[in-house]
Design a protein around this motif. Structure first.
Motif, PDB file in Angstrom:
ATOM      1  N   GLU A 282       0.666  -1.523   0.275  1.00 54.32           N
ATOM      2  CA  GLU A 282      -0.119  -0.159   0.367  1.00 54.32           C
ATOM      3  C   GLU A 282       1.064   1.101  -0.141  1.00 54.32           C
ATOM      4  N   VAL A 283       0.075   2.093  -0.326  1.00 58.91           N
ATOM      5  CA  VAL A 283       0.854   3.643  -0.726  1.00 58.91           C
ATOM      6  C   VAL A 283       0.156   4.753   0.002  1.00 58.91           C
ATOM      7  N   SER A 284       0.425   5.695   0.618  1.00 60.51           N
ATOM      8  CA  SER A 284      -0.619   6.848   1.182  1.00 60.51           C
ATOM      9  C   SER A 284      -0.533   8.019  -0.308  1.00 60.51           C
ATOM     10  N   ARG A 285      -1.804   8.801  -0.512  1.00 61.30           N
ATOM     11  CA  ARG A 285      -2.099   9.434  -1.456  1.00 61.30           C
ATOM     12  C   ARG A 285      -1.093  10.728  -1.141  1.00 61.30           C
ATOM     13  N   LEU A 286      -0.552  10.953  -0.089  1.00 63.00           N
ATOM     14  CA  LEU A 286       0.214  11.965   0.469  1.00 63.00           C
ATOM     15  C   LEU A 286       1.569  11.866  -0.760  1.00 63.00           C
ATOM     16  N   VAL A 287       2.177  10.497  -0.050  1.00 63.83           N
ATOM     17  CA  VAL A 287       3.445   9.818  -0.490  1.00 63.83           C
ATOM     18  C   VAL A 287       3.774  10.279  -1.722  1.00 63.83           C
ATOM     19  N   VAL A 288       2.369   9.650  -2.686  1.00 67.81           N
ATOM     20  CA  VAL A 288       2.242   9.524  -3.920  1.00 67.81           C
ATOM     21  C   VAL A 288       2.357  10.531  -4.443  1.00 67.81           C
ATOM     22  N   ALA A 289       1.646  11.739  -3.782  1.00 68.99           N
ATOM     23  CA  ALA A 289       1.641  12.943  -4.888  1.00 68.99           C
ATOM     24  C   ALA A 289       3.588  13.904  -4.811  1.00 68.99           C
ATOM     25  N   GLU A 290       3.626  13.190  -3.428  1.00 68.32           N
ATOM     26  CA  GLU A 290       4.972  14.285  -3.397  1.00 68.32           C
ATOM     27  C   GLU A 290       6.415  13.627  -3.934  1.00 68.32           C
ATOM     28  N   ALA A 291       6.136  12.347  -4.119  1.00 73.23           N
ATOM     29  CA  ALA A 291       6.987  11.768  -5.080  1.00 73.23           C
ATOM     30  C   ALA A 291       7.242  12.565  -6.279  1.00 73.23           C
ATOM     31  N   CYS A 292       5.925  12.383  -6.941  1.00 76.98           N
ATOM     32  CA  CYS A 292       5.606  13.187  -8.845  1.00 76.98           C
ATOM     33  C   CYS A 292       6.587  14.720  -8.268  1.00 76.98           C
ATOM     34  N   ILE A 293       5.978  15.158  -6.923  1.00 78.77           N
ATOM     35  CA  ILE A 293       6.511  16.763  -7.238  1.00 78.77           C
ATOM     36  C   ILE A 293       7.717  16.601  -6.983  1.00 78.77           C
ATOM     37  N   GLN A 294       8.247  15.448  -6.440  1.00 83.14           N
ATOM     38  CA  GLN A 294       9.977  15.571  -6.469  1.00 83.14           C
ATOM     39  C   GLN A 294      10.196  15.021  -7.243  1.00 83.14           C
ATOM     40  N   ALA A 295       9.938  14.049  -8.805  1.00 77.82           N
ATOM     41  CA  ALA A 295      11.070  13.358  -9.646  1.00 77.82           C
ATOM     42  C   ALA A 295      10.856  14.527 -10.475  1.00 77.82           C
ATOM     43  N   LEU A 296      10.348  15.838 -10.875  1.00 70.25           N
ATOM     44  CA  LEU A 296       9.776  16.941 -11.610  1.00 70.25           C
ATOM     45  C   LEU A 296      11.393  17.455 -11.836  1.00 70.25           C
ATOM     46  N   ASP A 297      12.469  17.632 -10.371  1.00 67.30           N
ATOM     47  CA  ASP A 297      13.275  18.373 -10.733  1.00 67.30           C
ATOM     48  C   ASP A 297      15.266  16.844 -11.070  1.00 67.30           C
ATOM     49  N   LEU A 298      14.616  15.651 -10.549  1.00 67.17           N
ATOM     50  CA  LEU A 298      15.492  15.105 -10.777  1.00 67.17           C
ATOM     51  C   LEU A 298      16.149  14.363 -11.446  1.00 67.17           C
ATOM     52  N   GLU A 299      17.400  14.559 -12.392  1.00 66.92           N
ATOM     53  CA  GLU A 299      17.456  14.295 -13.374  1.00 66.92           C
ATOM     54  C   GLU A 299      18.162  12.837 -13.363  1.00 66.92           C
ATOM     55  N   CYS A 300      17.674  12.116 -11.782  1.00 74.17           N
ATOM     56  CA  CYS A 300      18.625  11.285 -11.670  1.00 74.17           C
ATOM     57  C   CYS A 300      17.128  10.174 -12.074  1.00 74.17           C
ATOM     58  N   THR A 301      16.548  10.901 -12.580  1.00 70.36           N
ATOM     59  CA  THR A 301      14.636   9.745 -12.467  1.00 70.36           C
ATOM     60  C   THR A 301      14.285   9.695 -14.282  1.00 70.36           C
ATOM     61  N   LYS A 302      14.491  10.833 -14.634  1.00 72.59           N
ATOM     62  CA  LYS A 302      14.220  11.346 -15.664  1.00 72.59           C
ATOM     63  C   LYS A 302      14.170   9.940 -16.872  1.00 72.59           C
ATOM     64  N   ARG A 303      13.348   9.509 -17.458  1.00 70.63           N
ATOM     65  CA  ARG A 303      13.293   7.768 -18.140  1.00 70.63           C
ATOM     66  C   ARG A 303      13.560   7.136 -17.337  1.00 70.63           C
ATOM     67  N   LYS A 304      12.743   7.077 -16.165  1.00 71.08           N
ATOM     68  CA  LYS A 304      13.031   6.191 -15.351  1.00 71.08           C
ATOM     69  C   LYS A 304      11.473   5.691 -14.389  1.00 71.08           C
ATOM     70  N   ILE A 305      11.661   4.213 -14.323  1.00 73.08           N
ATOM     71  CA  ILE A 305      10.089   3.837 -14.127  1.00 73.08           C
ATOM     72  C   ILE A 305      10.088   3.275 -12.327  1.00 73.08           C
ATOM     73  N   TYR A 306       9.709   3.306 -11.637  1.00 72.10           N
ATOM     74  CA  TYR A 306       9.437   3.650 -10.364  1.00 72.10           C
ATOM     75  C   TYR A 306       8.341   2.499  -9.518  1.00 72.10           C
ATOM     76  N   GLU A 307       7.746   1.733  -8.407  1.00 73.59           N
ATOM     77  CA  GLU A 307       7.816   1.925  -7.710  1.00 73.59           C
ATOM     78  C   GLU A 307       7.272   2.032  -6.394  1.00 73.59           C
ATOM     79  N   ILE A 308       6.250   2.601  -6.183  1.00 77.50           N
ATOM     80  CA  ILE A 308       6.157   2.976  -4.496  1.00 77.50           C
ATOM     81  C   ILE A 308       5.112   2.450  -3.726  1.00 77.50           C
TER      82      ILE A 308
END
Length: 333
Positions: A282-308
């Motif tokens: 399971e995952v909290s919706r708040l955690v998913v929302a924060e992950a989306c926002i954090q991924a916006l600027d992280l170069e290491c997340t570009k063209r990557k897929i993650y499970e959370i």
């Protein structure tokens, strides 16, 4: 469309969303194994009407007060004012929290909504320099006018529907139309200047033909999410895909922005990130929302897929360095 923040509703305690979770995540009536609930697709219990569930969730919120929010502006880092983030699916549970968090960071936000009038009831009246609203539906390619993307630097897409037939399927709002055709239409309309597309998907999409995931996929939700993912991956779009586990905390669809900013994940703040579609949980919706926002600027997340997933414990909050470490560690495990 001008939109301003008003503070009328009470804040929430650490237990309120645990109560909300119990009220809104009862097992579905179909007799499939409980571990299928690990899928990030929404399941609506037939035994409780939507209006009744919302009233009970609101009642649980009003019982509690004075809890610091994981989305509180005082915890938010400073972001570049040059961003313009387009949020698609902003009226859903994750989408509402994404918008609330962006606004708390003073990031200019634009919404694409089928019904623009929802923006006021969800997020209050705000200055148009802070929040813009456009009418449109990703299921209809003609709705995706190029002007919608004018000035947009980043996009967070968290559209979705239920895994099994429900009232939310009314108006041809099926997984095929939303998770496949809608994502395809969006990708085809994106400008070449886009810096990042973050797409919320679901764990289990690569295993939709095997048990127990095949039961969750009886009406194609995982298959169509995977088709949408594949179309994104085959494009030149700089993407990040976040595959969520079974979503908890919410729904938030009866709250305004002031209440969203006070939402908490209770004890489920610790984050587990992985790759390869291995997670079940399971995952909290708040955690998913924060992950989306954090991924916006992280170069290491570009063209990557993650499970959370999220579990009990102290989490990264809104600390960019902690999130960077989490994303990077997922790639090495």
């Amino acid at each position: 469309m001008a939109l301003s923040l008003s503070a009328r509703l009470p804040s929430c305690s650490s237990s309120v969303f645990e109560k909300a979770h119990k009220l809104t995540t009862q097992p579905p009536i179909l007799p499939f194994p409980s571990n299928l609930a690990a899928c990030g697709c929404t399941l609506l219990p037939a035994s409780m009407g939507v209006a009744r569930r919302r009233r009970q969730v609101v009642g649980a919120v009003e019982e509690q007060h004075n809890q610091t929010s994981v989305l509180a502006p005082k915890q938010s880092p400073s972001y570049s004012s040059s961003k313009l983030v387009l949020v698609i699916g902003a009226s859903g549970g994750v989408g509402q929290l994404v918008v609330a968090s962006l606004l708390s960071r003073n990031i200019k936000t634009r919404l694409l909504l089928r019904d623009p009038s929802k923006a006021i009831s969800l997020f209050g009246l705000q200055d148009e320099n802070t929040l813009e609203v456009r009418e449109g539906d990703t299921r209809n390619q003609n709705d995706l006018d190029p002007t919608i993307f004018d000035g947009v630097t980043h996009i967070i897409c968290c559209t979705g529907t239920t895994a099994f037939p429900s009232k939310r399927w009314d108006g041809d709002n099926t997984p095929e139309r939303v998770d496949w055709e809608g994502i395809r239409n969006l990708v085809l309309a994106l400008p070449p200047t886009l810096e990042r597309l973050v797409l919320v998907s679901s764990i289990g999409v690569t295993k939709y033909n095997v048990l127990p995931w095949s039961i969750m996929n009886l009406f194609g939700v995982l298959k169509f999410k995977k088709m949408g993912e594949d179309f994104v991956r085959s494009s030149v779009v700089p993407f990040t895909i976040i595959r969520a586990g079974r979503l908890t905390d919410g729904p938030y669809t009866s709250y305004d922005l002031n209440t969203l900013l006070k939402a908490t994940a209770g004890k489920r703040r610790a984050v587990i990130l992985s790759q390869g579609d291995k997670l079940v949980g399971e995952v909290s919706r708040l955690v998913v929302a924060e992950a989306c926002i954090q991924a916006l600027d992280l170069e290491c997340t570009k063209r990557k897929i993650y499970e959370i997933n999220s579990v009990e414990g102290d989490g990264p909050g809104s600390d960019p360095e902690k999130w960077r470490e989490l994303f990077e560690s997922a790639e090495t495990n």
